[in-house]
Design an enzyme around this catalytic site. Sequence first.
Site, PDB file in Angstrom:
ATOM      1  N   GLU A  36     -23.123  12.514  11.888  1.00 61.79           N
ATOM      2  CA  GLU A  36     -22.748  11.882  13.165  1.00 61.79           C
ATOM      3  C   GLU A  36     -23.186  10.419  13.206  1.00 61.79           C
ATOM      4  OE1 GLU A  36     -24.259  14.340  16.334  1.00 61.79           O
ATOM      5  OE2 GLU A  36     -22.914  15.987  15.822  1.00 61.79           O
ATOM      6  N   LYS A 189      12.672   1.900  -1.408  1.00 61.79           N
ATOM      7  CA  LYS A 189      11.737   2.900  -1.919  1.00 61.79           C
ATOM      8  C   LYS A 189      11.994   4.239  -1.250  1.00 61.79           C
ATOM      9  CE  LYS A 189       7.526   3.006  -0.181  1.00 61.79           C
ATOM     10  NZ  LYS A 189       6.215   2.466   0.177  1.00 61.79           N
ATOM     11  N   SER A 220      -2.335   1.335  -0.983  1.00 55.77           N
ATOM     12  CA  SER A 220      -3.213   2.511  -0.944  1.00 55.77           C
ATOM     13  C   SER A 220      -3.429   3.001  -2.381  1.00 55.77           C
ATOM     14  CB  SER A 220      -2.580   3.579  -0.056  1.00 55.77           C
ATOM     15  OG  SER A 220      -3.379   4.726  -0.034  1.00 55.77           O
ATOM     16  N   THR A 221      -2.504   3.796  -2.903  1.00 53.38           N
ATOM     17  CA  THR A 221      -2.649   4.264  -4.296  1.00 53.38           C
ATOM     18  C   THR A 221      -2.184   3.208  -5.291  1.00 53.38           C
ATOM     19  OG1 THR A 221      -0.397   5.164  -4.386  1.00 53.38           O
ATOM     20  CG2 THR A 221      -2.145   6.625  -3.561  1.00 53.38           C
ATOM     21  N   THR A 224       3.418   2.042  -5.018  1.00 55.07           N
ATOM     22  CA  THR A 224       4.581   1.254  -4.587  1.00 55.07           C
ATOM     23  C   THR A 224       4.626  -0.066  -5.347  1.00 55.07           C
ATOM     24  OG1 THR A 224       4.396   2.231  -2.385  1.00 55.07           O
ATOM     25  CG2 THR A 224       5.670   0.184  -2.556  1.00 55.07           C
TER      26      THR A 224
HETATM   27  C1  R5P Z   1       4.599   2.256   3.247  1.00 53.18           C
HETATM   28  O1  R5P Z   1       5.743   2.218   3.632  1.00 53.18           O
HETATM   29  C2  R5P Z   1       3.709   1.063   3.192  1.00 53.18           C
HETATM   30  O2  R5P Z   1       4.333  -0.093   3.643  1.00 53.18           O
HETATM   31  C3  R5P Z   1       3.163   0.819   1.804  1.00 53.18           C
HETATM   32  O3  R5P Z   1       4.212   0.420   0.950  1.00 53.18           O
HETATM   33  C4  R5P Z   1       2.542   2.055   1.241  1.00 53.18           C
HETATM   34  O4  R5P Z   1       1.760   2.704   2.189  1.00 53.18           O
HETATM   35  C5  R5P Z   1       1.707   1.729   0.029  1.00 53.18           C
HETATM   36  O5  R5P Z   1       1.158   2.922  -0.448  1.00 53.18           O
HETATM   37  P1  R5P Z   1       0.845   3.109  -1.971  1.00 53.18           P
HETATM   38  O6  R5P Z   1      -0.025   1.963  -2.394  1.00 53.18           O
HETATM   39  O7  R5P Z   1       0.130   4.430  -2.018  1.00 53.18           O
HETATM   40  O8  R5P Z   1       2.131   3.168  -2.709  1.00 53.18           O
END
Ligand code: R5P
Length: 289
Positions: A36, A189, A220-221, A224
């Site tokens: 917490e 995409k 994020s990962t 993209t």
């Molecule tokens: C999704 O539409 C966002 O604009 C980013 O392109 C996406 O979240 C990027 O995520 P990642 O790095 O996992 O591909």
Amino acid sequence: MIVIPGPSSLNLGAKVAEIAGCRRVDLDYKTFPDGESYIRLREAVAGEAVALVHTTFPQQDKRLIELLLLTDALKDMGAKKVTVIAPYMAYARQDMRFRDGETVSIKTLFKLIEGAGADQFITVDLHKESTLSAFTIKAKNLYASEVIGKYIRDLNLKSPYILSPDKGAIMIAKRVAEIVGAEYGNFEKARDRITGAITVKGERVDASGRDIAIVDDMISTGGTIASAAKMMKDRGASRVMAFCTHPLLVAGARERMKTSGVDEVLGTDTVESEISAISVAPLIVKGIS
Ligand code: R5P
């Protein structure tokens, strides 16, 4: 106005206070052994207008609870007006029920922030700006393309092309391209909603010998950016750089992008990371003044 840097935006919050020439109030905070959060304001805020700068990553759930605890406490302690600044707003991608039975997470969170007593809400490059309509209080989305564009312009890239890896970030690419004075375009995409697998396809861009700047709201990962970068390198780009507003960079992201041909990745300090070379502090100061 008083600026409070929340535990997740210590540097950015301090910069905002400094640029705005406002008094900064710091917090004591810790996590109890059971997980917490404990937070305490070091000074009184009664009668003051307060800007709370607290991003919601990493550990989005913990950061969101902290944001709610602080917002409610500030009102409870007599703050005249509370502006909640969440430079990165978590859960923004879940802005609709894509499959039956799903939560519309961002809407729930906005209701909670308003319910906690926020008088105004500010964020940066919200995944979909229109979701702010869930608020009845004043809510603003700031565009990091202003600071990212200036940064890219000063790099003096060779025959630059600004690329959005999907349709969602096309406005970011357009605004950046206007500042840089470059051509821009977008790929398309598709993401499998169950496996998360990404496929990117796109119009023929003559990338040969050019510097490509891929821009997106978040990484994020890195999947993209990696897919778009690979296509650009296959088409002969001499250098591929990636820029994002929110560098979430989950485990393996940087390696994934590097092996796909990304030469450099940079982001802003909406999320304070090792690649946060571009500050949104001036943008936030403009937004609150
Ligand atoms: C999704 O539409 C966002 O604009 C980013 O392109 C996406 O979240 C990027 O995520 P990642 O790095 O996992 O591909």
